[in-house]
Write a protein that holds these residues in place. Sequence first.
Motif, PDB file in Angstrom:
ATOM      1  N   GLY A 249       0.812  -1.193  -0.009  1.00 27.74           N
ATOM      2  CA  GLY A 249      -0.145  -0.201  -0.130  1.00 27.74           C
ATOM      3  C   GLY A 249       0.737   1.183   0.007  1.00 27.74           C
ATOM      4  O   GLY A 249       0.283   2.470  -0.135  1.00 27.74           O
ATOM      5  N   GLY A 250       2.200   1.012   0.165  1.00 28.01           N
ATOM      6  CA  GLY A 250       2.962   2.367   0.039  1.00 28.01           C
ATOM      7  C   GLY A 250       2.984   3.020  -1.253  1.00 28.01           C
ATOM      8  O   GLY A 250       2.465   2.413  -2.377  1.00 28.01           O
ATOM      9  N   GLY A 251       3.580   4.192  -1.280  1.00 31.71           N
ATOM     10  CA  GLY A 251       3.804   4.841  -2.587  1.00 31.71           C
ATOM     11  C   GLY A 251       4.107   6.326  -2.384  1.00 31.71           C
ATOM     12  O   GLY A 251       4.638   6.661  -1.373  1.00 31.71           O
TER      13      GLY A 251
ATOM     14  N   THR B  14       7.275  -1.504   3.526  1.00 34.71           N
ATOM     15  CA  THR B  14       6.733  -0.662   2.304  1.00 34.71           C
ATOM     16  C   THR B  14       7.113   0.852   2.501  1.00 34.71           C
ATOM     17  O   THR B  14       6.961   1.411   3.698  1.00 34.71           O
ATOM     18  N   GLN B  15       7.394   1.307   1.327  1.00 26.87           N
ATOM     19  CA  GLN B  15       8.021   2.670   1.505  1.00 26.87           C
ATOM     20  C   GLN B  15       6.836   3.597   1.146  1.00 26.87           C
ATOM     21  O   GLN B  15       5.852   3.579   0.245  1.00 26.87           O
TER      22      GLN B  15
ATOM     23  N   SER C  62      -4.016  11.076   1.543  1.00 24.02           N
ATOM     24  CA  SER C  62      -4.323   9.741   2.300  1.00 24.02           C
ATOM     25  C   SER C  62      -3.710   8.394   1.689  1.00 24.02           C
ATOM     26  O   SER C  62      -3.972   8.406   0.470  1.00 24.02           O
ATOM     27  N   VAL C  63      -3.248   7.653   2.676  1.00 19.62           N
ATOM     28  CA  VAL C  63      -2.936   6.404   2.274  1.00 19.62           C
ATOM     29  C   VAL C  63      -3.322   5.339   3.140  1.00 19.62           C
ATOM     30  O   VAL C  63      -3.192   5.432   4.337  1.00 19.62           O
ATOM     31  N   LYS C  64      -3.595   4.266   2.702  1.00 20.27           N
ATOM     32  CA  LYS C  64      -3.882   2.899   3.678  1.00 20.27           C
ATOM     33  C   LYS C  64      -2.910   1.755   3.487  1.00 20.27           C
ATOM     34  O   LYS C  64      -3.050   1.002   2.236  1.00 20.27           O
ATOM     35  N   LEU C  65      -2.121   1.449   4.564  1.00 26.84           N
ATOM     36  CA  LEU C  65      -1.225   0.416   4.484  1.00 26.84           C
ATOM     37  C   LEU C  65      -1.998  -0.819   4.947  1.00 26.84           C
ATOM     38  O   LEU C  65      -3.032  -0.836   5.695  1.00 26.84           O
ATOM     39  N   SER C  66      -1.641  -2.028   4.286  1.00 23.00           N
ATOM     40  CA  SER C  66      -2.063  -3.308   4.677  1.00 23.00           C
ATOM     41  C   SER C  66      -0.927  -4.216   5.069  1.00 23.00           C
ATOM     42  O   SER C  66       0.077  -3.988   4.658  1.00 23.00           O
TER      43      SER C  66
END
Length: 123
Positions: free
Chosen positions: A8-10, A117-118, A17-21
């Motif tokens: 989920g990174g980027g 994850t970055q 907003s970002v959602k990591l899993s």
Amino acid sequence: QAQLVESGGGLVQAGDSVKLSCAASGRTFSSVAMGWFRQAPGKEREFVAAINWNGGSAYYVDSVKGRFTISRDNAKNMMYLQMNNLKPEDTATYYCAASRSRAYSKNSRFGAWGQGTQVTVSS
């Protein structure tokens, strides 16, 4: 021992907003507290958030309170980190980790880690 895989990174802009899993394998996932950590270049790894085995309690570092939300779905062996209003100082590699206890405390030991994850936040 649980195996953990983050996704989920980027690259995002400040305010996004970002959602990591975090996908976990192993039968112990639903019985232990889980956490998110991050490490920025040249800095030590730091605690970001943690959640108890049943999702009943969550804990955050002060710098992300009100912006990040940790959650888990034990039926799916998944943990998440919803990150809102991202700031350039949130740029880091984010890791999920499994503790060795049901409830999180500052003394909790985390024995299993994902590969990270970055997340890069541009200003």
